[in-house]
Design an enzyme around this catalytic site. Structure first.
Site, PDB file in Angstrom:
ATOM      1  N   ASP A 137      -6.265   3.301  -9.059  1.00 18.46           N
ATOM      2  CA  ASP A 137      -7.374   3.648  -8.158  1.00 18.46           C
ATOM      3  C   ASP A 137      -8.227   4.792  -8.678  1.00 18.46           C
ATOM      4  OD1 ASP A 137      -5.775   5.890  -7.459  1.00 18.46           O
ATOM      5  OD2 ASP A 137      -6.444   5.812  -5.370  1.00 18.46           O
TER       6      ASP A 137
ATOM      7  N   HIS B 263       0.855  -1.202   0.000  1.00 19.29           N
ATOM      8  CA  HIS B 263       0.000   0.000   0.000  1.00 19.29           C
ATOM      9  C   HIS B 263       0.883   1.241   0.000  1.00 19.29           C
ATOM     10  CE1 HIS B 263      -3.979   1.972   1.158  1.00 19.29           C
ATOM     11  NE2 HIS B 263      -3.105   2.958   1.019  1.00 19.29           N
TER      12      HIS B 263
ATOM     13  N   GLU C 224     -10.725   4.429   6.706  1.00 16.27           N
ATOM     14  CA  GLU C 224      -9.568   5.255   7.076  1.00 16.27           C
ATOM     15  C   GLU C 224     -10.063   6.509   7.800  1.00 16.27           C
ATOM     16  OE1 GLU C 224      -7.540   6.996   3.709  1.00 16.27           O
ATOM     17  OE2 GLU C 224      -5.734   7.488   4.873  1.00 16.27           O
TER      18      GLU C 224
ATOM     19  N   GLY D 229      -8.801   8.609  -1.812  1.00 16.32           N
ATOM     20  CA  GLY D 229      -9.274   9.961  -1.528  1.00 16.32           C
ATOM     21  C   GLY D 229     -10.182   9.990  -0.311  1.00 16.32           C
TER      22      GLY D 229
ATOM     23  N   ARG E   4       3.535  16.452 -15.240  1.00 13.10           N
ATOM     24  CA  ARG E   4       2.855  17.031 -16.416  1.00 13.10           C
ATOM     25  C   ARG E   4       3.194  16.360 -17.733  1.00 13.10           C
ATOM     26  NH1 ARG E   4       3.567  23.426 -14.873  1.00 13.10           N
ATOM     27  NH2 ARG E   4       2.886  23.183 -12.717  1.00 13.10           N
TER      28      ARG E   4
END
Ligand SMILES: Nc1ncnc2c1ncn2[C@@H]1O[C@H](CCC(=O)c2cccc(C(=O)O)c2)[C@@H](O)[C@H]1O
Ligand SMILES: [Zn+2]
Length: 353
Positions: free
Chosen positions: A149, A27, A213, A183, A82
């Site tokens: 993800d 992770h 989380e 997120g 970028r």
């Protein structure tokens, strides 16, 4: 950066053991692994960024008031990436940092939506990560695999784009093994992502969403029920629900525990209050991970040191923890056997000194 979290009390011998122990990291986020050195290099390429380049200023910049603040800062680092060359540099340098810590195998969580929506060509993006993966394996001996993800807060458009990139045979990179969801959790219910996880799973990917989380155990249940999670990212709040702990233990659903991350994002108040010990007591399989190591002033070695203290582990206990991660990884059986053998040989050699 929360440097005070690095445990100065750990016995020097145990630290040396951990440093040499072959490890697997399950992770860890791609952008979240950008070291101050990588951040400086990217910021020099893109001088209009608000991310400071001076490592001392980065310490302050990487000190978070809460989880939302962490995500704001995280996205400012995302803005540094970028071009396909930035993607390649980041990936290759992250592998170098992992190899230095004797990480033999890592599943790196990548958010391709963040790059494609910023204008990076999708084909060039896939080529960049794959090129870095192959170079890292050849040059450092570290095997990388990808978890793509969905950035949940970016909504169903992000879910659709991530699923398309993960399942289109012409794009899907060879190293992709799993599908995740990250997120903020507050205001981002897990069940809405079921159709996307169904498609990813049908395409042969493993399900590894973040859950529990920053919200309660019901989010972990949702991840199990609706997203068919095979492992849970964090799962910290599972400790509040004994039935959930029993379920995780019975079905051998591992938790990817990231202790220092939970303190740095203020999901847990102090390390001593971290529920990892309750997970182990309940028979839940736990793995130790670093999440976004430079942002949290940590690395995988430090996370093992923290785990040794919180779980009161000696060398054999640490070796078992390292083997847990290998066992529940998505590496093939021969690869798993190889790393587990290395862990056993290393540990026996250390204890025979
Ligand atoms: N501890 C963590 N817990 C959870 N996630 C973590 C953690 N650490 C890192 N992440 C990463 O943060 C991303 C968040 C990105 C995100 O929310 C977002 C929202 C709107 C737009 C965009 C964009 O790019 O335009 C991005 C996740 O996808 C995940 O990979
Ligand atoms: Zn994470």
């Amino acid at each position: 950066m929360t440097e005070h979290l690095v445990d100065p009390q750990a016995p020097r011998d145990l630290k040396a053991f951990i440093a040499g122990l072959p490890k697997a990291e399950l992770h860890v986020h791609h952008v979240g692994s950008a070291s101050p050195r990588i951040v400086s290099e990217l910021a020099a390429r893109h001088p209009d960024s608000k991310v400071p380049t001076d490592p001392a200023a980065l310490v302050d910049y990487f000190t978070f008031t809460d989880f939302a603040h962490f995500i704001d800062v995280y996205l400012s680092v995302v803005d540094l990436i970028r071009t396909p060359e930035d993607v390649r540099l980041l990936t290759y340098e992250v592998a170098r940092d992992l190899a230095r810590q004797q990480v033999r195998y890592a599943e790196l969580t990548i958010t391709p939506f963040s790059s494609t929506r910023r204008g990076i060509d999708e084909r060039a993006f896939m080529d960049a990560i794959e090129d870095a993966r192959k170079a890292a394996e050849a040059e450092f001996g570290t095997v990388l695999r990808w978890c793509f993800d969905i950035p949940g807060e970016a909504g169903l458009e992000a879910a659709e784009e991530t699923t398309r990139l993960a399942t289109d045979d012409r794009l899907r990179p060879e190293g992709l093994v799993s599908f995740g969801l990250g997120g903020p959790e507050v205001g981002v219910p897990r069940p809405q992502f079921k159709p996307y996880f169904d498609r990813a799973i049908a395409a042969g990917l493993h399900s590894v969403p973040h859950a529990g989380e920053t919200t309660g155990p019901e989010t972990v249940w949702d991840a199990l029920t609706h997203l068919r999670a095979e492992r849970i990212g964090h799962g910290t709040s599972s400790a509040q629900d004994p039935k959930l702990l029993a379920h995780l233990a019975e079905h051998r659903i591992p938790l990817e525990v990231c202790p220092t991350s939970n303190i740095a994002t203020r999901a847990v108040r102090t390390l001593d209050e971290h529920p990892i010990k309750e997970f182990v007591k309940a028979g839940v399989v736990v793995t130790i991970n670093s999440d976004d190591p430079p942002m949290f002033g940590t690395d995988l070695e430090n996370e093992y040191t923290v785990a040794a203290r919180l779980l009161d582990l000696d060398e054999r206990g640490l070796a078992d923890l390292a083997k847990n991660a290998v066992e529940v990884s998505f590496l093939d059986e021969a690869g798993k056997a190889g790393i587990k053998g290395e862990i056993d040989t290393y540990t026996a050699g250390w204890l025979d000194r």
